[in-house]
Scaffold this motif. Structure first.
Motif, mmCIF file in Angstrom:
data_model
loop_
_atom_site.group_PDB
_atom_site.id
_atom_site.type_symbol
_atom_site.label_atom_id
_atom_site.label_comp_id
_atom_site.label_asym_id
_atom_site.label_seq_id
_atom_site.Cartn_x
_atom_site.Cartn_y
_atom_site.Cartn_z
ATOM 1 N N ASN A 55 0.798 -1.227 0.000
ATOM 2 C CA ASN A 55 0.000 0.000 0.000
ATOM 3 C C ASN A 55 0.832 1.279 0.000
ATOM 4 N N GLN A 56 2.138 1.162 -0.145
ATOM 5 C CA GLN A 56 3.010 2.327 -0.028
ATOM 6 C C GLN A 56 2.603 3.459 -0.978
ATOM 7 N N ASN A 57 2.362 3.148 -2.223
ATOM 8 C CA ASN A 57 1.997 4.202 -3.186
ATOM 9 C C ASN A 57 0.690 4.885 -2.809
ATOM 10 N N ARG A 58 -0.284 4.090 -2.387
ATOM 11 C CA ARG A 58 -1.569 4.691 -1.992
ATOM 12 C C ARG A 58 -1.431 5.483 -0.700
ATOM 13 N N TYR A 59 -0.582 5.035 0.192
ATOM 14 C CA TYR A 59 -0.323 5.807 1.409
ATOM 15 C C TYR A 59 0.257 7.173 1.048
ATOM 16 N N VAL A 60 1.198 7.194 0.123
ATOM 17 C CA VAL A 60 1.799 8.464 -0.306
ATOM 18 C C VAL A 60 0.742 9.328 -0.995
ATOM 19 N N GLN A 61 -0.095 8.725 -1.823
ATOM 20 C CA GLN A 61 -1.171 9.481 -2.474
ATOM 21 C C GLN A 61 -2.096 10.111 -1.436
ATOM 22 N N TYR A 62 -2.416 9.354 -0.410
ATOM 23 C CA TYR A 62 -3.266 9.871 0.666
ATOM 24 C C TYR A 62 -2.579 11.062 1.354
ATOM 25 N N ALA A 110 -0.415 14.787 12.018
ATOM 26 C CA ALA A 110 0.601 15.532 12.775
ATOM 27 C C ALA A 110 1.487 16.340 11.840
ATOM 28 N N ALA A 111 1.898 15.745 10.735
ATOM 29 C CA ALA A 111 2.734 16.458 9.762
ATOM 30 C C ALA A 111 1.962 17.610 9.135
ATOM 31 N N ALA A 112 0.685 17.411 8.860
ATOM 32 C CA ALA A 112 -0.139 18.476 8.275
ATOM 33 C C ALA A 112 -0.293 19.634 9.265
ATOM 34 N N ALA A 135 8.023 15.222 -0.827
ATOM 35 C CA ALA A 135 9.131 14.736 0.007
ATOM 36 C C ALA A 135 8.662 14.418 1.420
ATOM 37 N N LEU A 136 7.845 15.291 1.988
ATOM 38 C CA LEU A 136 7.343 15.061 3.339
ATOM 39 C C LEU A 136 6.390 13.873 3.363
ATOM 40 N N ALA A 137 5.534 13.762 2.370
ATOM 41 C CA ALA A 137 4.621 12.616 2.287
ATOM 42 C C ALA A 137 5.407 11.316 2.255
ATOM 43 N N GLY A 138 6.444 11.269 1.434
ATOM 44 C CA GLY A 138 7.283 10.075 1.349
ATOM 45 C C GLY A 138 7.977 9.765 2.658
ATOM 46 N N ALA A 139 8.460 10.788 3.343
ATOM 47 C CA ALA A 139 9.147 10.585 4.621
ATOM 48 C C ALA A 139 8.191 10.076 5.692
ATOM 49 N N VAL A 140 6.991 10.625 5.731
ATOM 50 C CA VAL A 140 5.998 10.173 6.711
ATOM 51 C C VAL A 140 5.631 8.722 6.450
ATOM 52 N N VAL A 141 5.373 8.382 5.203
ATOM 53 C CA VAL A 141 5.012 7.009 4.864
ATOM 54 C C VAL A 141 6.165 6.063 5.184
ATOM 55 N N GLU A 142 7.369 6.476 4.887
ATOM 56 C CA GLU A 142 8.535 5.639 5.197
ATOM 57 C C GLU A 142 8.646 5.392 6.695
ATOM 58 N N SER A 143 8.397 6.406 7.500
ATOM 59 C CA SER A 143 8.470 6.218 8.955
ATOM 60 C C SER A 143 7.384 5.261 9.441
ATOM 61 N N VAL A 144 6.207 5.348 8.842
ATOM 62 C CA VAL A 144 5.125 4.426 9.197
ATOM 63 C C VAL A 144 5.513 2.998 8.828
ATOM 64 N N LEU A 145 6.044 2.814 7.627
ATOM 65 C CA LEU A 145 6.430 1.466 7.183
ATOM 66 C C LEU A 145 7.541 0.891 8.057
ATOM 67 N N GLN A 146 8.483 1.715 8.455
ATOM 68 C CA GLN A 146 9.552 1.235 9.339
ATOM 69 C C GLN A 146 8.992 0.788 10.688
ATOM 70 N N THR A 147 8.080 1.557 11.223
ATOM 71 C CA THR A 147 7.457 1.180 12.495
ATOM 72 C C THR A 147 6.656 -0.103 12.340
ATOM 73 N N LEU A 148 5.954 -0.235 11.225
ATOM 74 C CA LEU A 148 5.182 -1.453 10.982
ATOM 75 C C LEU A 148 6.089 -2.674 10.910
#
Length: 127
Positions: free
Chosen positions: A3-10, A59-61, A19-32
């Protein structure tokens, strides 16, 4: 990861820059990944992942909003809150089907349908 691409789209639809969207999604995936055995043993792993994403994107928004004007904030989340806002955004802004929305959010299709109807009635209600 699927779901990474859809997470970034969201995240982008919630007005985060790429860049921020990608970083937030990456942090979520790492935690998962770190918590995966615990998450997968739960009743609704996709729902837990979605809740983590929504929390971090929100939070980022908010932080972005503090740093500059909030004019870029998505109109859906200005009007609706919670699940209704997310369902409307995924269904109509990202053009996901009800089944795709349910799968991404870790919900059942009837839950998504109720949230969509509730959200749309709130958006279309006279002011």
């Amino acid at each position: 990861m699927r779901n990474q691409n859809r997470y970034v789209q969201y995240a982008r639809a919630r007005s985060l820059e790429q860049a921020l969207a990608g970083a937030v999604v990456e942090s979520v995936l790492q935690t998962l990944v770190m918590r995966w055995p615990q998450i997968i043993s739960g009743d609704r792993p996709a729902f837990e992942a979605w809740e983590m994403l929504v929390s971090r994107v929100a939070a980022a928004a908010r932080e972005t909003c503090r740093a500059r004007s909030c004019q870029g904030r998505d109109a859906v989340h200005q009007t609706l809150s919670g699940q209704e806002a997310d369902v409307v955004l995924l269904r109509y802004r990202l053009s996901l089907t009800l089944a795709e929305t349910a799968d991404l959010m870790g919900l059942d299709v009837p839950e998504v349908t109720v949230s969509l109807r509730k959200g749309m009635s709130m958006l279309l209600a006279p002011a």
